[in-house]
Scaffold this active site. Structure first.
Site, PDB file in Angstrom:
ATOM      1  N   GLY A  20       6.636 -22.049 -31.833  1.00 37.36           N
ATOM      2  CA  GLY A  20       6.168 -23.282 -31.199  1.00 37.36           C
ATOM      3  C   GLY A  20       6.830 -23.955 -29.732  1.00 37.36           C
ATOM      4  N   ARG A  24      11.276 -26.281 -35.180  1.00 41.20           N
ATOM      5  CA  ARG A  24      11.836 -25.861 -35.527  1.00 41.20           C
ATOM      6  C   ARG A  24      13.149 -24.424 -35.198  1.00 41.20           C
ATOM      7  NH1 ARG A  24       8.774 -27.452 -34.421  1.00 41.20           N
ATOM      8  NH2 ARG A  24       6.533 -27.386 -34.447  1.00 41.20           N
ATOM      9  N   GLY A  54       5.125 -21.461  -8.222  1.00 41.65           N
ATOM     10  CA  GLY A  54       4.977 -19.654  -7.411  1.00 41.65           C
ATOM     11  C   GLY A  54       5.162 -18.749  -8.119  1.00 41.65           C
ATOM     12  N   GLU A  88       0.933 -16.549 -24.007  1.00 35.33           N
ATOM     13  CA  GLU A  88       1.828 -14.917 -24.495  1.00 35.33           C
ATOM     14  C   GLU A  88       1.245 -14.804 -25.989  1.00 35.33           C
ATOM     15  OE1 GLU A  88       6.374 -16.437 -23.844  1.00 35.33           O
ATOM     16  OE2 GLU A  88       5.365 -17.589 -25.825  1.00 35.33           O
TER      17      GLU A  88
END
Length: 161
Positions: A20, A24, A54, A88
């Site tokens: 995240g 961490r 872009g 992701e």
């Protein structure tokens, strides 16, 4: 450990690591060190390659994950706040590699059902008029799938006692 393809010296690319956005670091650093001790090279870790103006987020993520066969998404309380993280995990599921989720200070059900901090984050995404809502639906679907995958629940000391 968020976007980190790991490469074995013998076998080529292996895992994709993901954490995240906030924190961490100690956990991630320790995990990366352990993987390296076992001759696995991390090829892409969160924060090392961000999308430039872009560029298209999904293209950047796809290139970074290319060739990885194992993915280690680390779901944390702030994970769903990060649009890049959500894109992701959706891409990880598309690649059909081995996914070994780590649930850091969250339960798999919170991720899969988008409850608690995930629910709050998605309310913000759904109210973001500049955000394509098809993408939000894709993220929700990806988290539902990821929440069903058997993984590792890791609670920090602050959460356990």
């Amino acid at each position: 450990i968020r976007r980190a393809g790991v490469k074995s010296r013998r076998d080529g690319r292996v895992p994709q690591l993901q954490k995240g956005r906030k924190g961490r670091n100690a956990f991630v650093n320790g995990l990366c060190a352990a993987l390296k001790r076992h001759h696995l090279r991390i090829s892409f870790v969160d924060g090392q390659r961000m999308v430039q103006r872009g560029e298209f987020m999904d293209e950047v993520i796809g290139v970074a994950m290319e060739g990885s066969r194992i993915f280690l998404p680390i779901f944390s309380k702030s994970y769903a706040d990060c649009k890049f993280c959500l894109s992701e995990v959706a891409k990880m599921l598309e690649f059909k590699g081995l996914i070994l989720p780590i649930f850091y200070d969250v339960q798999p059900s919170q991720v899969g059902n988008q409850r608690g901090p995930y629910e709050i984050a998605f309310e913000k995404h759904e109210n973001d008029t500049e955000l394509n809502q098809d993408r939000v639906v894709r993220w929700r679907t990806a988290l539902k799938e990821a929440g069903k995958i058997k993984g590792f629940v890791v609670m920090s000391e602050a959460e356990t006692g």
